[in-house]
Structures are given as structure tokens and as C-alpha cells.
Design an enzyme around this catalytic site. Sequence first.
Site, PDB file in Angstrom:
ATOM      1  N   ARG A  42     -36.696   7.896   1.939  1.00  0.00           N
ATOM      2  CA  ARG A  42     -38.082   7.262   1.615  1.00  0.00           C
ATOM      3  C   ARG A  42     -38.758   7.704   2.955  1.00  0.00           C
ATOM      4  O   ARG A  42     -38.391   7.355   4.298  1.00  0.00           O
ATOM      5  CB  ARG A  42     -38.277   5.663   1.504  1.00  0.00           C
ATOM      6  CG  ARG A  42     -39.756   5.254   1.476  1.00  0.00           C
ATOM      7  CD  ARG A  42     -39.749   3.938   1.165  1.00  0.00           C
ATOM      8  NE  ARG A  42     -39.203   3.222  -0.047  1.00  0.00           N
ATOM      9  CZ  ARG A  42     -38.848   2.070  -0.379  1.00  0.00           C
ATOM     10  NH1 ARG A  42     -38.843   1.216   0.663  1.00  0.00           N
ATOM     11  NH2 ARG A  42     -38.365   1.739  -1.434  1.00  0.00           N
ATOM     12  N   LYS A 181     -45.194  -6.167   5.597  1.00  0.00           N
ATOM     13  CA  LYS A 181     -45.885  -4.933   5.056  1.00  0.00           C
ATOM     14  C   LYS A 181     -47.443  -4.988   5.751  1.00  0.00           C
ATOM     15  O   LYS A 181     -48.007  -6.349   5.702  1.00  0.00           O
ATOM     16  CB  LYS A 181     -45.952  -5.008   3.677  1.00  0.00           C
ATOM     17  CG  LYS A 181     -44.596  -4.801   2.933  1.00  0.00           C
ATOM     18  CD  LYS A 181     -44.506  -4.537   1.477  1.00  0.00           C
ATOM     19  CE  LYS A 181     -42.994  -4.083   1.230  1.00  0.00           C
ATOM     20  NZ  LYS A 181     -42.969  -4.055  -0.251  1.00  0.00           N
ATOM     21  N   CYS A 400     -42.619   1.177 -11.577  1.00  0.00           N
ATOM     22  CA  CYS A 400     -41.646   1.449 -10.275  1.00  0.00           C
ATOM     23  C   CYS A 400     -40.466   2.461 -11.018  1.00  0.00           C
ATOM     24  O   CYS A 400     -40.351   2.599 -12.199  1.00  0.00           O
ATOM     25  CB  CYS A 400     -41.053  -0.193 -10.261  1.00  0.00           C
ATOM     26  SG  CYS A 400     -39.681  -0.605 -11.176  1.00  0.00           S
ATOM     27  N   CYS A 406     -32.643   2.819  -9.296  1.00  0.00           N
ATOM     28  CA  CYS A 406     -32.635   1.392  -8.545  1.00  0.00           C
ATOM     29  C   CYS A 406     -31.372   0.325  -8.752  1.00  0.00           C
ATOM     30  O   CYS A 406     -31.391   0.281 -10.191  1.00  0.00           O
ATOM     31  CB  CYS A 406     -33.814   0.713  -8.849  1.00  0.00           C
ATOM     32  SG  CYS A 406     -34.060  -0.570  -7.952  1.00  0.00           S
ATOM     33  N   CYS A 449     -42.289  -4.216  -7.344  1.00  0.00           N
ATOM     34  CA  CYS A 449     -42.692  -2.869  -6.406  1.00  0.00           C
ATOM     35  C   CYS A 449     -43.839  -2.360  -6.991  1.00  0.00           C
ATOM     36  O   CYS A 449     -44.547  -1.453  -6.270  1.00  0.00           O
ATOM     37  CB  CYS A 449     -41.274  -1.998  -6.619  1.00  0.00           C
ATOM     38  SG  CYS A 449     -39.841  -2.705  -5.959  1.00  0.00           S
TER      39      CYS A 449
HETATM   40 FE1  SRM Z   1     -39.489  -2.261  -3.750  1.00  0.00          FE
HETATM   41  C1  SRM Z   1     -36.643  -3.186  -3.087  1.00  0.00           C
HETATM   42  C2  SRM Z   1     -39.074   0.849  -4.713  1.00  0.00           C
HETATM   43  C3  SRM Z   1     -42.859  -1.142  -3.362  1.00  0.00           C
HETATM   44  C4  SRM Z   1     -40.889  -5.383  -3.549  1.00  0.00           C
HETATM   45  N1  SRM Z   1     -37.692  -1.586  -3.880  1.00  0.00           N
HETATM   46  C5  SRM Z   1     -36.816  -1.976  -3.618  1.00  0.00           C
HETATM   47  C6  SRM Z   1     -35.816  -0.983  -3.695  1.00  0.00           C
HETATM   48  C7  SRM Z   1     -35.334  -0.211  -2.629  1.00  0.00           C
HETATM   49  C8  SRM Z   1     -34.360  -1.287  -4.458  1.00  0.00           C
HETATM   50  C9  SRM Z   1     -33.183  -1.759  -3.464  1.00  0.00           C
HETATM   51  O1  SRM Z   1     -33.305  -2.679  -2.737  1.00  0.00           O
HETATM   52  O2  SRM Z   1     -32.042  -1.288  -3.608  1.00  0.00           O
HETATM   53  C10 SRM Z   1     -36.290  -0.027  -4.813  1.00  0.00           C
HETATM   54  C11 SRM Z   1     -35.739   1.467  -4.798  1.00  0.00           C
HETATM   55  C12 SRM Z   1     -35.973   2.249  -6.218  1.00  0.00           C
HETATM   56  C13 SRM Z   1     -35.638   3.438  -6.244  1.00  0.00           C
HETATM   57  O3  SRM Z   1     -34.820   3.927  -7.016  1.00  0.00           O
HETATM   58  O4  SRM Z   1     -36.563   4.538  -5.747  1.00  0.00           O
HETATM   59  C14 SRM Z   1     -37.981  -0.200  -4.568  1.00  0.00           C
HETATM   60  N2  SRM Z   1     -40.521  -0.349  -3.836  1.00  0.00           N
HETATM   61  C15 SRM Z   1     -40.035   0.645  -4.349  1.00  0.00           C
HETATM   62  C16 SRM Z   1     -41.216   1.737  -4.547  1.00  0.00           C
HETATM   63  C17 SRM Z   1     -40.719   2.962  -4.584  1.00  0.00           C
HETATM   64  C18 SRM Z   1     -41.619   1.287  -5.960  1.00  0.00           C
HETATM   65  C19 SRM Z   1     -42.647   2.442  -6.706  1.00  0.00           C
HETATM   66  O5  SRM Z   1     -42.790   2.281  -7.805  1.00  0.00           O
HETATM   67  O6  SRM Z   1     -43.440   3.151  -5.872  1.00  0.00           O
HETATM   68  C20 SRM Z   1     -42.120   1.293  -3.388  1.00  0.00           C
HETATM   69  C21 SRM Z   1     -41.975   1.942  -2.139  1.00  0.00           C
HETATM   70  C22 SRM Z   1     -42.951   1.657  -1.067  1.00  0.00           C
HETATM   71  C23 SRM Z   1     -42.885   2.280   0.095  1.00  0.00           C
HETATM   72  O7  SRM Z   1     -43.199   3.260   0.086  1.00  0.00           O
HETATM   73  O8  SRM Z   1     -42.600   1.564   1.048  1.00  0.00           O
HETATM   74  C24 SRM Z   1     -41.909  -0.063  -3.461  1.00  0.00           C
HETATM   75  N3  SRM Z   1     -41.368  -3.143  -3.150  1.00  0.00           N
HETATM   76  C25 SRM Z   1     -42.711  -2.514  -3.226  1.00  0.00           C
HETATM   77  C26 SRM Z   1     -43.906  -3.492  -3.467  1.00  0.00           C
HETATM   78  C27 SRM Z   1     -45.135  -3.077  -3.487  1.00  0.00           C
HETATM   79  C28 SRM Z   1     -45.961  -3.230  -2.064  1.00  0.00           C
HETATM   80  O9  SRM Z   1     -45.477  -3.315  -1.167  1.00  0.00           O
HETATM   81  O10 SRM Z   1     -47.153  -2.774  -2.332  1.00  0.00           O
HETATM   82  C29 SRM Z   1     -43.177  -4.511  -3.406  1.00  0.00           C
HETATM   83  C30 SRM Z   1     -43.718  -5.985  -3.738  1.00  0.00           C
HETATM   84  C31 SRM Z   1     -44.815  -6.614  -2.220  1.00  0.00           C
HETATM   85  C32 SRM Z   1     -43.770  -7.247  -1.483  1.00  0.00           C
HETATM   86  O11 SRM Z   1     -42.987  -6.811  -0.821  1.00  0.00           O
HETATM   87  O12 SRM Z   1     -43.746  -8.447  -1.757  1.00  0.00           O
HETATM   88  C33 SRM Z   1     -41.523  -4.455  -3.515  1.00  0.00           C
HETATM   89  N4  SRM Z   1     -38.964  -3.999  -3.367  1.00  0.00           N
HETATM   90  C34 SRM Z   1     -39.401  -5.284  -3.355  1.00  0.00           C
HETATM   91  C35 SRM Z   1     -38.422  -6.259  -3.342  1.00  0.00           C
HETATM   92  C36 SRM Z   1     -38.556  -7.726  -3.153  1.00  0.00           C
HETATM   93  C37 SRM Z   1     -39.067  -8.330  -1.851  1.00  0.00           C
HETATM   94  C38 SRM Z   1     -39.438  -9.713  -1.872  1.00  0.00           C
HETATM   95  O13 SRM Z   1     -40.055 -10.349  -1.008  1.00  0.00           O
HETATM   96  O14 SRM Z   1     -38.651 -10.521  -2.686  1.00  0.00           O
HETATM   97  C39 SRM Z   1     -37.228  -5.714  -3.232  1.00  0.00           C
HETATM   98  C40 SRM Z   1     -35.726  -6.399  -3.011  1.00  0.00           C
HETATM   99  C41 SRM Z   1     -35.540  -6.670  -1.839  1.00  0.00           C
HETATM  100  O15 SRM Z   1     -36.262  -6.681  -0.725  1.00  0.00           O
HETATM  101  O16 SRM Z   1     -34.625  -7.366  -1.651  1.00  0.00           O
HETATM  102  C42 SRM Z   1     -37.608  -4.104  -3.084  1.00  0.00           C
HETATM  103 FE1  SF4 Z   2     -38.336  -1.592 -10.037  1.00  0.00          FE
HETATM  104 FE2  SF4 Z   2     -38.417  -2.500  -7.386  1.00  0.00          FE
HETATM  105 FE3  SF4 Z   2     -36.864  -3.938  -9.615  1.00  0.00          FE
HETATM  106 FE4  SF4 Z   2     -36.030  -1.698  -8.541  1.00  0.00          FE
HETATM  107  S1  SF4 Z   2     -36.320  -3.462  -7.161  1.00  0.00           S
HETATM  108  S2  SF4 Z   2     -36.301  -2.153 -10.612  1.00  0.00           S
HETATM  109  S3  SF4 Z   2     -38.015  -0.358  -8.054  1.00  0.00           S
HETATM  110  S4  SF4 Z   2     -39.280  -3.754  -9.246  1.00  0.00           S
END
Ligand code: SRM
Ligand code: SF4
Length: 531
Positions: A42, A181, A400, A406, A449
Site C-alpha cells: 500500500r 487516521k 472493500c 483479505c 474498510c
Molecule cells: Fe482496512 C484491516 C483494506 C480502509 C478498518 N484493511 C485491513 C486489511 C489490511 C486486512 C488485514 O489487516 O489483514 C485489508 C486489506 C485487504 C486487501 O486485501 O487489500 C484492509 N482498509 C482496506 C482498504 C484497501 C479498503 C478499500 O476498500 O479501499 C482501505 C485502505 C485505506 C488506506 O489506503 O490506508 C481500508 N480500513 C479502512 C477504513 C476506512 C477509512 O480509514 O477511512 C477503515 C474504517 C475506519 C477505521 O479505521 O475505523 C478500516 N481495516 C480496518 C480494520 C478495523 C480497525 C478497527 O479499529 O477495528 C482492520 C483490521 C485491523 O486493523 O485489525 C483493517
Molecule cells: Fe473488507 Fe477490510 Fe474486512 Fe478485509 S478487513 S473484508 S478489506 S472490511
Amino acid sequence: MADSGLDRFSDDDGQFLKFHGIYQQDDRDKRKTGKFFMFMVRGRIPAGILTARQYLAFDELADRYGNQTLRITSRQSFQFHGVVKSGLGKVMRGINDSLLDTLAACGDVNRNVMAPPTPARNGFTSEVLADARRVSEALLPKTRAYHSIWVEGVQLNLEAAENKEYVDPLYGKTYLPRKFKSAFAIPPLNDTDVLTNDLGLIAIEEQGKLAGYNLAVGGGLGMSHGNKETFPRVADVIGFFTPNKLVEVARGVLTVHRDFGDRTDRKHARLKYVLEEKGVDWFRAELEQRVGFKIEPARPFQFTKQGDLFGWHKQADGLWFLGLFVETGRIKDGPQARLKAALRAIAEKFAPEIRLTPSQNLLLLNVADADRQAISDALAAHGVPVEHQGTVLGRASMACPALPTCGLALAESERYFPSLLTRIEALLAEVGVGGQEIIIRMTGCPNGCARPYMAEIGFVGKAPGKYTIFLGGNEASTRLNKPFKDAVKDADIINELRPLLSRYAQERSSGERFGDWVRRVLWAETASLPA
Ligand code: SRM
Ligand code: SF4
């Protein structure tokens, strides 16, 4: 770093790599026949802004070392999927050569800083973008490890004293309890979903100038199914400060998270839980004590809309920008539309600035009037329309990545979502509201996400082929939706929505959106039911 086999890293090194924007994944479609390891990389692209040259570097790296697609993320960045271990160093060097990087794109640090992608609508948009870059720089970890490994090619020894004892000036020895964030927004447009961030900076305009920022803190969306201690939360707007204090305030908010976030439980470690439990007044006082000045009362503002502008629009400086819809953020060459090839041709010939949007779309900026037709023609030649892009629902929606990349996905999202939208479009026509825009978002699990909890209709993966349906978000993205029905089977989704959308078609007041009807009618009805 230690190799655990030719195609993967050890689990410890995998955790370390996250701080460098790299996720070790395996192809979940192939699990029946074994684990096929691959990497997601990323980028860190503050405010989602790239030069045409940088775009071309990403495009080429995706072809050579990734799965021939580029995925625009919901935080204005790019992800490469399907990178094999032997290609990882080359991808990282290629990104660094383009003068971008992946540092802190993942891990317990400040993530990619979001800022409004839509070009100047007033005299100070460029100031806000510059401020976004300042915050991004100020909150970067200062470690040399990233540079040593990926630029100089030095093998990192995590056991060496200089690495074991490294203390970051901002993050300390143990970084943050959890990710952090930040986002900027310029009202009335909430195109960054600013209230879902730990740190939200809402530009306040007075007499046509940037007077300062309202400070919003404690937003975040991740939750776990069945765990009431975890929940999505909209940020509190706690005050106002002038732009000269921006970096101190940003650092102050981050260090409150560093020092008070719960390090004993990762599910309870985000800043939102500190706000929820200690309250706004406590937070403001703690911040003021750290920065050494008073946070002023918040100034009036109003958000009316989220989302992007599509098609050609004139910039304030007389040049033009083109908003392009990218289905589920995936830039690829498909059988009908060859968006990736089209963008490459346009970047090579016209060198527009490129901006990635928080709704997973893309803008081409600074285009001379004389080049507009040629760019539209180049897109048309690749099957990409400039007028009538996507569908009304598609343009307002997000999904997402989920399967197959993922590791946390419980259900399909990106691959399944377009077909579901087609069925919902048919349903809208059937009940008499065809063409009505509804903001619909889907994720493969409750981590949120694609920010499903802000959508008018949110689908959140519960198990293979099953989704929890959330209803009631609003157009300005300032209101959380609420769960409507749990674990709905894919085949039953349309039947669940039909009676609701029929009622909406009959009962809506003039111009009322579906999410607002849900709030006015449905929530009032459920509130009156016995508990
Ligand atoms: Fe996310 C984890 C994809 C925005 C909340 N997110 C992940 C992971 C890395 C899975 C992992 O940990 O193994 C996903 C990778 C999937 C893949 O195969 O690509 C993933 N997140 C994404 C993206 C690519 C989704 C998308 O549709 O674009 C976004 C990348 C953003 C970036 O460029 O940095 C993405 N993730 C978000 C958002 C939205 C935002 O930030 O505006 C959220 C919700 C907002 C928030 O953070 O509260 C989000 N992602 C999570 C979480 C839950 C965090 C939490 O507080 O509970 C995880 C899991 C974790 O962190 O343990 C996670
Ligand atoms: Fe979708 Fe984020 Fe859940 Fe993976 S961690 S399934 S990208 S919402």
C-alpha cells in the site's frame, strides 16, 4: 529478516513489514490446494495526489510485479495485490524511485492523510492540501529502517542493538496502541468522510479566507460481530484553532492516543474508546495541557454532501478537471472497458495531475481546454465513457477488496457487489423509484474498510454468502446507520429490501432520500416497539 520458506516471511517479520505498508497474504481461492503466499503493498500518497510520472511508475509496477491492476483505496492511496516475494524489493524500490513511499501506510501509526480531492472551489483549497502534507510529514515515524531496507537494500537485523533500542521521537519505543487516521474536509463537501477519523480537521472559511480548523476527534468504524464493547463512532467536534497551530494540535491528539489508548486489548485500543469513556471535556483539557494553549469554541459549519464530481468541470484557474468513476476502485483492463490502458495513454501524452478520491475514484487535473476532446476520445477508444459513467447507484457506492486477498474477509465484497447493485437497480425501477441515488456500501467483514456504517444501506459480511444489513446513513455522511437485519442470505437480500423500498417510494416526502426516510419513519417505528 528471517525467511520462513522461499515464498513468505516469518509471522514476526510479517508484523514488522506492516509498518512499511506491506501485508503478507495468501490467495484464498486456492486454499483447498495449499497456501499460495503473496503480498499486498500500500502506498503512502498524502491527499491522494500524484504526478503523471508517478502514476506511470505505479502502473508499470502493477504490470510487472502485481496482478496487473491498481486498487484505489478508500483513503486515497493505491494498493498492489498479488506481489510475490521475489518481486517485493523491486516494487518498493520502484515506488521510492518515483519519490513516493509506503512508510506508515499500515501499522500502528498515522495512516495516509486524506484531503479533499476536488480542485479549488475557493481561494484556500491549496492551503488545505499543503496543510495535509504538513500533517503527513509531522506524524511520520523517523526510523531509518525503511530507508535502509528498501532504498539501500541492507538486510535488517531486528535483534541488533540499534534496532532493538530505537526510540522514535514522536511514537516512542512502542509506537501507538493501534492505527491512527487523519483527514481534512472543506464544508459543505464531506468528500473525505472526515468524522470517521481519529483526527478530523474541518476547514473554516471566513471572509473568503481559511480562518482555521474545527478539530474533530475520536471517529472510527471497526467493530466485531457480537461484541457490544466494539462499535463504530462518529468524531466529536471539540473546538477551533488557527492554522499556525496545526502541527502542534495534530501531534497533541496523536500523543493522547499514544499515552491513553488501551494497550491491553487491540479491540479496545483506538482513540474513539478514550473519547467515549473519558469524555470531550477531559480530552480537551488533556490536549490543551500538552499544546500549551486554549482550544477555542468550535465555529459554525455545515456538511451537505459526500462523494465525487464526475465528467468535465472547470477549475478556478480556467483549466479543467475530469472526474472518472472507477468501479470498486479497481483500475484494470476488462473485456468492455480498458481503463488502465486508457489512463496510461493519457498520462503519457497529456501529463495531467492525478488525484485519488476517498470514494475510490480518480480525477485528472489541470487539463487545457484544447486537450479535453482528445482525452475524451482516448477514453472512448478504450471503451470508457466520459458522459453517463457507471450507474447512479454505482457512482454513489463503495466496496472493500475482501476475497480472495483479505485474510479477514468473512464474505465476498468487491467481486460480488456490482451484481448486487444491478439487482437493487432493477428493484428500484420495479417499485417506482428507478434512478434514485442511494449510498450503498459493502464490506466482507465488520472492520468497516469501505465505511459501510455511514451508508444509507450498508452490507457487512457475516459468513460466506451472508450479510448484516445496516440502514439509515445520510448524504452528508454525518450520521451512523443502524443494524436492520442480521445474517441475511445473498439470495434473500432483494426480498428483504423490497417492502422497505416500496414503502419509501410511497411515503417519501419531496426530495427525501432513502436514509432520511429510514430515520424519520423506520427508526420511529422501531423505537415505539416494546424492548
Ligand atoms: Fe482496512 C484491516 C483494506 C480502509 C478498518 N484493511 C485491513 C486489511 C489490511 C486486512 C488485514 O489487516 O489483514 C485489508 C486489506 C485487504 C486487501 O486485501 O487489500 C484492509 N482498509 C482496506 C482498504 C484497501 C479498503 C478499500 O476498500 O479501499 C482501505 C485502505 C485505506 C488506506 O489506503 O490506508 C481500508 N480500513 C479502512 C477504513 C476506512 C477509512 O480509514 O477511512 C477503515 C474504517 C475506519 C477505521 O479505521 O475505523 C478500516 N481495516 C480496518 C480494520 C478495523 C480497525 C478497527 O479499529 O477495528 C482492520 C483490521 C485491523 O486493523 O485489525 C483493517
Ligand atoms: Fe473488507 Fe477490510 Fe474486512 Fe478485509 S478487513 S473484508 S478489506 S472490511
